[in-house]
Scaffold this active site. Structure first.
Site, mmCIF file in Angstrom:
data_model
loop_
_atom_site.group_PDB
_atom_site.id
_atom_site.type_symbol
_atom_site.label_atom_id
_atom_site.label_comp_id
_atom_site.label_asym_id
_atom_site.label_seq_id
_atom_site.Cartn_x
_atom_site.Cartn_y
_atom_site.Cartn_z
ATOM 1 N N GLU A 1 12.864 75.823 -41.377
ATOM 2 C CA GLU A 1 13.766 75.669 -40.222
ATOM 3 C C GLU A 1 15.237 75.660 -40.619
ATOM 4 O O GLU A 1 16.068 76.259 -39.933
ATOM 5 C CB GLU A 1 13.424 74.397 -39.435
ATOM 6 N N HIS B 1 5.581 64.253 -34.171
ATOM 7 C CA HIS B 1 5.611 65.458 -33.343
ATOM 8 C C HIS B 1 6.002 65.180 -31.894
ATOM 9 O O HIS B 1 5.809 66.016 -31.036
ATOM 10 C CB HIS B 1 4.229 66.134 -33.339
#
Lengths: 377, 329
Positions: free
Chosen positions: B60, B129
């Protein structure tokens, strides 16, 4: 001279001119060579003047000097074509002057003045000149390495034949985003040239204490990413140009990235605030570089031997650069500070361009601002 | 007007903007050949090819940084976070570089970047998450953040975000992807950033929410009306920064009561900012203290029945409203 000494002298001369015959160097005119030399001297004089001003309390924050590394910025940037771009880290004054930014706008930025290249909003670590394809000036170690990748990605996306020279220090090579960038660059054939300016210390930590790497050098890590790499002697401008040209040609023509490691040295500390820089390295080490590998002295020697430059010109270049630096201090001194209202410009494109967008609502959230009339009353 | 899902609305926005502007491309993990982890980009790779739909390896920081660099050069990248929680490994790129480049260059550089993806809890995937970082992103001047609750808002805000010249974070919700709603067919249907929407008119209190909490508030408002004859106004912020303060103020001045609902954690959450606004601008109009409902202040709980309790659902909103209005429950 003994035979042995003669051999050594001949060897030294060979080393000095080992890359003089590279096409990019052979095609240089005397004038261009003098310009390269002059640019290095200008960087040094600029920074010496900046240092004096820093010591007089003319600027805040950090001042990371490039003195000792000048051939890297000047040599590599001198190879830029119209579609080539650069981005670097926080030791960015040399690159700025090498791309053609003026001493005035750079010095004014250091002084925090409105006439600075970033209107006084960036400071020493954050010089920018996108009109000269110079994308900064970045303060977080290694943080610029994916940005350089993105600039090169955009060139490829637009079908332009160019590359992005992306500089980093030896201390940045262990940062994750740099490794992610190397992987993406090779995986996607992105025309980026990564240039590690290896000055051997990440602040006060020597390379041997910070980086595990193959014997051949830091750049050899590129092999893990199936990427070409090379090592460069940062004291010799001809060598820098010769080897960087290979990387840039590969990037432009084959859209392949490359990792260069340029061995260099900084004479001052990590920044001027680095009080220990004579403790984590020896005086002898610093002097050895200054006396034997100084990139300006080395190129001066080369040009004098080539008959391009004489002692008289050397003195003149020196004093002209010194004058230019002095004038930039006067310019910076006489320039105004930015008005406080500048705090809230350049934050969003939208607020700076009213009527050209569909944004509504509130963008900034102070109840009152220090310069509001009600405070002034 | 067609009735489509929230997922489809985002996909349509992406497809229309890719078609409209050659500089728009979508990049992220599994966005192309896999058709998107949540199928938001399904079919787009087949339609637009490798250049406009770019599968990125799991890195990322690398590809968000790449996107910022390309945006500085004039491209309009739309980066998908498979989960917004993953943006934290790229935090320096996403919030430091994206927010500061324009400022530090004295306005010489723009970053027309969109980072989008689901930012929600409630799906039993544990604490790592389930983050809702809209308040964190809103804390960075230079960044914009929107949280659409309906398919129409998702499409209109996404298109605005892509056309915007500043970095915009679009926070979606996996729980909402399947929700249906009417969406205008017009390819130039856009919703301005910074414009709230009164989703239900009412006079007794203002329930101010964003994201999935808007749907919870609407559900609660229906029951409040039916069972207790309480007429709640529901204000959907839609955009967190910029923020439509005037719509909030107008509503609270009218009702005299404000209940703030979000799935974010309470400390320095969006509600804290709205609460400050209300006490500052509506002090004399308030008939009750401002109330706030947020996620229970702990990392997201895995166990499904417990996580359901952690997030403010409609029954909790009803109870809080009744207490605010001193109605016996």
């Amino acid at each position: 001279m003994s035979t042995e000494t003669q051999d050594q002298a001949a060897q030294a001369k060979n080393d000095l001119f080992a890359h003089a015959k590279a096409p990019v160097n052979q095609q240089l005119t005397a004038e261009q060579k003098i310009k390269l030399y002059t640019d290095m001297v200008r960087i040094r004089k600029f920074e010496q003047a900046a240092l004096q001003s820093y010591q007089k309390g003319k600027m805040g924050g950090f001042l990371h000097l490039y003195i000792g590394q000048e051939a890297t910025a000047v040599g590599t940037i001198s190879l830029m074509d119209d579609n080539d771009h650069i981005i670097t880290a926080y030791r960015d004054h040399g690159h700025a002057l090498a791309v053609g930014m003026t001493m005035n706008e750079c010095m004014a930025e250091l002084f925090g003045k409105f006439t600075g290249c970033s209107k006084g909003k960036g400071g020493s670590m954050h010089f920018f000149a996108p009109d000269k394809r110079y994308w900064g000036g970045h303060g977080i170690v290694g943080g610029q390495t994916p940005l350089g990748l993105g600039i090169a990605f955009a060139l490829k996306y637009k079908g332009l034949k160019g590359c992005c020279l992306t500089y980093l220090g030896d201390g940045a090579i262990n940062q994750g985003p740099f490794h992610e960038s190397l992987n993406l660059a090779s995986l996607w054939d992105i025309p980026v040239v990564y240039i590690i300016e290896n000055n051997r210390y990440s602040m006060g930590t020597s390379q041997t204490r910070s980086s595990a790497h193959p014997e051949e050098g830091l750049a050899a890590r590129a092999e893990a990413y199936n990427m070409e790499w090379d090592k460069v002697d940062g004291s010799n401008l001809y060598e820098i140009r010769a080897k960087t040209a290979v990387a840039m040609e590969r990037a432009r023509n084959e859209s392949r990235p490359m990792l260069l490691e340029i061995d260099t040295y900084r004479y001052y500390g990590h920044s001027i605030a680095d009080a220990n820089h004579k403790k984590y390295r020896t005086k002898e080490e610093i002097e050895d570089y200054q006396n034997n590998k100084d990139p300006i002295s080395v190129f001066q020697q080369i040009l004098i031997q080539e008959g391009v430059l004489d002692e008289e010109q050397v003195k003149e270049i020196d004093s002209t650069a010194k004058e230019e630096a002095k004038a930039s201090i006067e310019f910076a001194d006489n320039s105004p500070f930015p008005p406080a209202q500048e705090l809230l410009t350049d934050v969003y494109w939208a607020t700076d361009n009213p009527g050209q967008h569909n944004n509504q609502g509130r963008m900034f959230f102070n109840d009152r601002l220090p310069w509001d009339d009600e405070y002034q009353a | 007007m067609a009735v489509i899902t929230y997922r489809q609305a985002i996909k349509d926005a992406l497809a229309e903007e890719i078609t409209r502007d050659e500089n728009v491309f979508v990049m992220g993990e599994e966005v192309a050949q896999y058709n998107g982890a949540y199928k938001v980009t399904e079919g787009l790779w087949t339609r637009f090819g490798d250049k406009r739909l770019v599968d990125a390896p799991i890195s990322e920081a690398g590809f968000i940084g790449l996107a910022i660099g390309s945006a500085m050069m004039g491209l309009r990248p739309v980066v998908e976070m498979m989960f917004f929680s993953f943006v934290y490994v790229a935090w320096d790129q996403a919030v430091n570089n994206a927010s500061s480049v324009r400022y530090m260059s004295g306005g010489q550089i723009n970053v027309p970047l969109v980072i989008r993806g689901p930012a929600n809890g409630g799906t039993n995937v544990g604490a790592t998450h389930s983050h809702t970082p809209e308040n964190l992103v809103a804390n960075f001047p230079g960044l914009k953040v929107v949280c659409p609750a309906t398919p129409a808002d998702a499409k209109g805000l996404m298109k605005s975000a892509i056309r915007d010249n500043d970095p915009v974070f679009v926070m979606e919700s996996t729980v909402l992807y399947g929700e249906e709603g009417e969406v205008p067919d017009d390819e130039d249907f856009i919703i301005p950033l910074g414009k709230a929407d009164v989703k239900r008119k009412g006079k007794d209190l203002s329930i101010i929410a964003h994201g999935r909490s808007v749907l919870m508030a609407l559900q609660a408002a229906e029951e409040l009306k039916e069972k207790h004859n309480i007429d709640a106004e529901v204000v959907d912020l839609r955009s967190i920064r910029p923020l439509d303060e005037e719509t909030i103020i107008e509503s609270v001045k009218k009702t005299g009561r404000a209940l703030l609902v979000e799935e974010n954690k309470p400390y320095s959450g969006v509600g804290a900012q709205i609460s400050h606004l209300i006490q500052r601008r509506c002090f004399d109009y308030l008939d009750a203290p401002v109330h706030r409902l947020s996620a229970v202040d702990a990392p997201a709980f895995y166990s499904p029945p417990v996580e359901k309790v952690q997030l403010p659902e409609a029954p909790l909103i009803i109870r809080e409203t009744l207490d605010m209005l001193n109605v016996k429950r």
